[in-house]
Motif scaffolding. Sequence first.
Motif, PDB file in Angstrom:
ATOM      1  N   VAL A   1     -14.828   1.514  -7.249  1.00 39.74           N
ATOM      2  CA  VAL A   1     -14.160   1.692  -8.536  1.00 39.74           C
ATOM      3  C   VAL A   1     -13.067   2.755  -8.460  1.00 39.74           C
ATOM      4  N   MET A   2     -13.187   3.685  -7.524  1.00 40.55           N
ATOM      5  CA  MET A   2     -12.132   4.683  -7.346  1.00 40.55           C
ATOM      6  C   MET A   2     -10.859   4.095  -6.723  1.00 40.55           C
ATOM      7  N   GLY A   3     -10.958   2.875  -6.187  1.00 40.86           N
ATOM      8  CA  GLY A   3      -9.762   2.223  -5.663  1.00 40.86           C
ATOM      9  C   GLY A   3      -9.747   2.030  -4.161  1.00 40.86           C
ATOM     10  N   CYS A   4     -10.886   2.267  -3.491  1.00 41.54           N
ATOM     11  CA  CYS A   4     -10.940   2.014  -2.046  1.00 41.54           C
ATOM     12  C   CYS A   4     -11.179   0.534  -1.786  1.00 41.54           C
ATOM     13  N   GLU A   5     -10.267  -0.274  -2.241  1.00 39.85           N
ATOM     14  CA  GLU A   5     -10.237  -1.694  -1.937  1.00 39.85           C
ATOM     15  C   GLU A   5      -8.785  -2.162  -2.074  1.00 39.85           C
ATOM     16  N   PRO A   6      -8.384  -3.151  -1.307  1.00 45.72           N
ATOM     17  CA  PRO A   6      -6.952  -3.455  -1.201  1.00 45.72           C
ATOM     18  C   PRO A   6      -6.291  -3.955  -2.464  1.00 45.72           C
ATOM     19  N   GLY A   7      -7.042  -4.576  -3.362  1.00 46.96           N
ATOM     20  CA  GLY A   7      -6.434  -5.175  -4.547  1.00 46.96           C
ATOM     21  C   GLY A   7      -6.501  -4.353  -5.803  1.00 46.96           C
ATOM     22  N   SER A   8      -7.135  -3.171  -5.739  1.00 48.08           N
ATOM     23  CA  SER A   8      -7.368  -2.398  -6.974  1.00 48.08           C
ATOM     24  C   SER A   8      -7.049  -0.930  -6.791  1.00 48.08           C
ATOM     25  N   TYR A   9      -6.489  -0.353  -7.843  1.00 47.19           N
ATOM     26  CA  TYR A   9      -6.398   1.093  -7.964  1.00 47.19           C
ATOM     27  C   TYR A   9      -7.672   1.607  -8.657  1.00 47.19           C
TER      28      TYR A   9
ATOM     29  N   ALA B   1      -8.071  -1.200 -11.638  1.00 46.73           N
ATOM     30  CA  ALA B   1      -6.744  -1.606 -12.104  1.00 46.73           C
ATOM     31  C   ALA B   1      -6.060  -2.435 -11.029  1.00 46.73           C
ATOM     32  N   SER B   2      -5.470  -3.542 -11.421  1.00 51.22           N
ATOM     33  CA  SER B   2      -4.855  -4.473 -10.485  1.00 51.22           C
ATOM     34  C   SER B   2      -3.622  -3.870  -9.807  1.00 51.22           C
ATOM     35  N   VAL B   3      -3.583  -3.941  -8.487  1.00 50.12           N
ATOM     36  CA  VAL B   3      -2.408  -3.484  -7.735  1.00 50.12           C
ATOM     37  C   VAL B   3      -1.182  -4.305  -8.123  1.00 50.12           C
ATOM     38  N   LYS B   4      -1.379  -5.587  -8.370  1.00 50.96           N
ATOM     39  CA  LYS B   4      -0.263  -6.460  -8.764  1.00 50.96           C
ATOM     40  C   LYS B   4       0.313  -6.064 -10.121  1.00 50.96           C
ATOM     41  N   LYS B   5      -0.573  -5.756 -11.073  1.00 53.05           N
ATOM     42  CA  LYS B   5      -0.140  -5.584 -12.453  1.00 53.05           C
ATOM     43  C   LYS B   5       0.140  -4.136 -12.849  1.00 53.05           C
TER      44      LYS B   5
ATOM     45  N   ARG C   1       4.091   6.211 -11.839  1.00 50.36           N
ATOM     46  CA  ARG C   1       4.400   7.277 -12.811  1.00 50.36           C
ATOM     47  C   ARG C   1       3.353   8.382 -12.743  1.00 50.36           C
ATOM     48  N   LEU C   2       2.092   8.003 -12.628  1.00 48.84           N
ATOM     49  CA  LEU C   2       1.011   8.995 -12.586  1.00 48.84           C
ATOM     50  C   LEU C   2       1.140   9.891 -11.364  1.00 48.84           C
ATOM     51  N   TRP C   3       1.452   9.288 -10.220  1.00 46.31           N
ATOM     52  CA  TRP C   3       1.508  10.045  -8.971  1.00 46.31           C
ATOM     53  C   TRP C   3       2.916  10.521  -8.598  1.00 46.31           C
ATOM     54  N   SER C   4       3.902  10.108  -9.363  1.00 44.85           N
ATOM     55  CA  SER C   4       5.302  10.513  -9.121  1.00 44.85           C
ATOM     56  C   SER C   4       5.769  10.151  -7.724  1.00 44.85           C
ATOM     57  N   THR C   5       5.508   8.916  -7.333  1.00 43.65           N
ATOM     58  CA  THR C   5       5.937   8.446  -6.011  1.00 43.65           C
ATOM     59  C   THR C   5       5.991   6.923  -6.007  1.00 43.65           C
ATOM     60  N   ASN C   6       6.712   6.370  -5.041  1.00 46.28           N
ATOM     61  CA  ASN C   6       6.756   4.923  -4.873  1.00 46.28           C
ATOM     62  C   ASN C   6       5.490   4.446  -4.172  1.00 46.28           C
ATOM     63  N   LEU C   7       5.013   3.273  -4.541  1.00 47.75           N
ATOM     64  CA  LEU C   7       3.795   2.719  -3.957  1.00 47.75           C
ATOM     65  C   LEU C   7       4.072   1.338  -3.377  1.00 47.75           C
ATOM     66  N   PRO C   8       3.304   0.951  -2.347  1.00 53.99           N
ATOM     67  CA  PRO C   8       3.542  -0.350  -1.707  1.00 53.99           C
ATOM     68  C   PRO C   8       3.145  -1.507  -2.613  1.00 53.99           C
ATOM     69  N   ASP C   9       3.827  -2.640  -2.467  1.00 55.17           N
ATOM     70  CA  ASP C   9       3.473  -3.818  -3.252  1.00 55.17           C
ATOM     71  C   ASP C   9       2.931  -4.952  -2.394  1.00 55.17           C
ATOM     72  N   LYS C  10       2.893  -4.741  -1.089  1.00 54.00           N
ATOM     73  CA  LYS C  10       2.393  -5.791  -0.205  1.00 54.00           C
ATOM     74  C   LYS C  10       0.869  -5.860  -0.269  1.00 54.00           C
ATOM     75  N   LYS C  11       0.334  -7.075  -0.220  1.00 52.74           N
ATOM     76  CA  LYS C  11      -1.114  -7.286  -0.279  1.00 52.74           C
ATOM     77  C   LYS C  11      -1.799  -6.573   0.894  1.00 52.74           C
ATOM     78  N   GLY C  12      -2.882  -5.845   0.572  1.00 55.66           N
ATOM     79  CA  GLY C  12      -3.617  -5.141   1.611  1.00 55.66           C
ATOM     80  C   GLY C  12      -4.680  -6.011   2.262  1.00 55.66           C
ATOM     81  N   LEU C  13      -5.217  -5.521   3.361  1.00 58.99           N
ATOM     82  CA  LEU C  13      -6.239  -6.233   4.120  1.00 58.99           C
ATOM     83  C   LEU C  13      -7.635  -5.810   3.682  1.00 58.99           C
ATOM     84  N   THR C  14      -8.561  -6.766   3.611  1.00 60.08           N
ATOM     85  CA  THR C  14      -9.980  -6.445   3.447  1.00 60.08           C
ATOM     86  C   THR C  14     -10.524  -5.958   4.790  1.00 60.08           C
ATOM     87  N   LEU C  15     -11.730  -5.413   4.786  1.00 64.56           N
ATOM     88  CA  LEU C  15     -12.325  -4.929   6.033  1.00 64.56           C
ATOM     89  C   LEU C  15     -12.448  -6.036   7.083  1.00 64.56           C
TER      90      LEU C  15
END
Length: 893
Positions: free
Chosen positions: A548-556, A560-564, A571-585
């Motif tokens: 739930v803290m976001g240690c999974e590729p599709g969620s913050y 919260a959805s990485v896509k959406k 804005r929260l972290w004041s930095t650019n973030l990647p938009d490419k789909k991450g890998l599962t384990l």
Amino acid sequence: MLSVKIDNRLFSFEAGTTILELLQNNAIKIPAVCHDSRLSSSSVCRSCLVKVNGDSHWQPSCSTLLMDRMVIETTSPEIEDYRKGILAMMAKEYPQSAVKKNPDKEFHYWLNHYGIKGEVSIKTKRHKDISHPYIQVDLAQCIKCERCIKICDELQGQFVWHMSKRGDQEQIVSDSKGLFNKSSCVSCGACADTCPTGAIEDKNVIQFGIAEKTTRSVCAYCGVGCEINVETKNEKIIGIHPVMESPVSKGHLCVKGRYAWNYNYAEDRIKHPMIRRNGKWEEVSWNEALAFCSEKFKEISALYGPDSIAIIGSARATNEENYLIQKFARAVIGTNNVENCARVCHQPTAKAMSMMLGTGAATNSYDDIEKAKTILISGSNTTKSHPIVGARIKQAVLNGANLIVIDPRKIELAKYTKYHLQLKAGTNIPLFNAMANVIIAEGLFDEKFIGNRVEGWEVFKKFISFWTPERASKICKVPEQLIREAAHLYATESPSMCFHGLGLTEHTQGTESVMALVNLALITGNIGKSGSGVNPLRGQNNVQGAAVMGCEPGSYTGLASVKKERERFERLWSTNLPDKKGLTLPEMIDTAALGNLKAMWIVGFDVYFTMPDSSHTEKAFSNLDLLIVQDMFLTETAKRFANVFLPVASSFEKEGTFMNSERRIQRIRKVIPAPEEVKSDWEIVCALAEKMGKKELFNYTSAEEIWNEIRQAWKAVHGITYQRIQNNGLQWPCPDENHPGTEILHEKSFPIGDKANLAPIDFVPTLEQTSELYPFTLVTGRELYHFNSGTMTYRTANKEIHSSDFLHIHPDDANFIKMKEGEKVKISSKYGTAFLKVKMDDSVRKGECFTTFSNTEVFINKITGPFRDNYVQTPEYKITAVRIEKIKQHLNS
């Protein structure tokens, strides 16, 4: 307002309170040596008698309920003389040396208070029983208060202790009628905890004496989240006891939580950062280790891109630490390749419940166990894997609740069940579908709930009409009448509460199995009310939190959805973030095996030992240019493949929070100092971020500061502050600081809308099937005394109680292949070979066998297969086709 007068003082009280409870709540001390607040009152010792309303017949305060305007006398000369006589009789032939040695013991306190001294006669001297690794039994100190009997019966439900013989020969004995370590004791320590003398005593109390300090925290093992009182002396742990008022554990602990803490002091604990050079580990400074990691990350990212790097969070790390781990992956490295161990256990649950209900977490609380009329357990040997929940379920059943167990083995709870559906491994979907068929065909569904809160009813009815008990019975090997009766019980004796474990999720249709279970809850209206729901039993102490803290590729954070929601987190972290789909384990392992993943940073997770088909994982790790392992010990992953090892603090050595299986956020506290060169996970993440030029994003000074940022990122925990969870914790959602927390989800609606969707789920058999060459189906699972990869428990005395993994096989199968109890055998699959000792076990179905997976010497994942869940890629640990062979003996020439 109800009131009573006690010793000429006026007190108010609530209806249902006993006299003793009121006395104790107001710090009025009287002896009550047979009483424990966790138990029903027995009034055996008679030491707590008081005078009520001037009556000449005194009443036991432990069992007498208060009534309005009652007048109570507790300390008249007559009562005090009587108590002294009672205690003196108990102290007859009692060892005075014990009183001198431990004056704080409850019984000893009262002997000293009344000036009573006992003497030991020759015939009462007995040998101490020290056979158990954690508990000593010395019946010379037994006063026959029966608290050990009652607590074993009423809290744990193990029924180990009994009263033997009568009159002067009467004594307490264990069910072994001999050495205590041969009894059916599960080492929970409740008897030692309640004993008012020293007749049953924790050995650590005998060894270390009285603690200097007690600190409240949370257990380091499974996802139940039991609260613990950690006792320390000279800044070292000397013992752990349950928190009496804990809403989770109700003053109880299991063997791991109470006794298995000595791994903190294991000789092989790593206490300095290390880099492997020329095949040998070298101790280095933190500055050198972090500089090495930073330069390697920069170099690999520049050559191959940030998505050539992957980071794995830890179910043993705190919420705060996992939050920073996923933030580091995204904001420093620039990749969504971040994961945690939920992928190999309950990710199917999270996916199924998110799709159908909108939230991938338990719908209800543990306190609903006592409110349920029917409890259904599927794929969980609860008394072994989640012992405190298992004990609560057992007690609920003993107090009248119905129990349905769905499991390929006759687990302990099957002894207490109304119906045990001993299905063929991997056939949960046909069984659930058939139960739904019965419920609909017999009109047992909740028409009002379905009309108001369920979508897809007509489509589902048509689909499920084909899944008759007759059809399912042929697949799952459960008699059709048993299916009908279990379905009828679940639907009619409500509220009905479901618990499930990895026996449901670790299959190719794991996600769909959970969906089929949710269908049952929806069509019977067993969602959104007390005593009901669908409740996964999570494996590790913070696996729910890591995900739930976001240690999974599709969620913050907060799922919260990485896509959406990328822009919100930018804005929260004041930095650019990647938009490419991450890998599962599993995808990380596959990608590394192909040579396209170049670096991994693994925190608190022995991936090589844990992943199935270990030869595939071995190939993957061998291809990496950099592997950083962050742990307390050199895990199998670290031993074989790591370039850098970063030593970390245990949960006893840091501050933070865990999230248990019922969505409860709980405080953990620093109890002891970490070794000098050891850091908390969050401190390491911040230090490495600084090395990589991102200090401004990780400029934290405390765990609480990190938590307050999490509260900004995830509105469901905004109302949960450290101050509010000093005791007991709070369950999310808790959106503001006046909110009490949410005990039950979905009471009026679902996060996905007013209605939840039924899911027609067809059954697709796994590709892993038995054959002439591999005729047995191997099922894996947990054991009471060991935990996951054994990293912690095999470094404690638990290994004296349970020495290894064993191959459990039905006696008929063992006899057919001429194998004996304790004989070591070779077990082979298409993927590898392992060696285990045989245990005859008629709880296992014929044609199936069972083993645990905690011993690195056995390394059972050398033989588990490559198949994965269709939705989330969770490995199919629960079904492997195997061959079992005797090991050929070579004669010496």
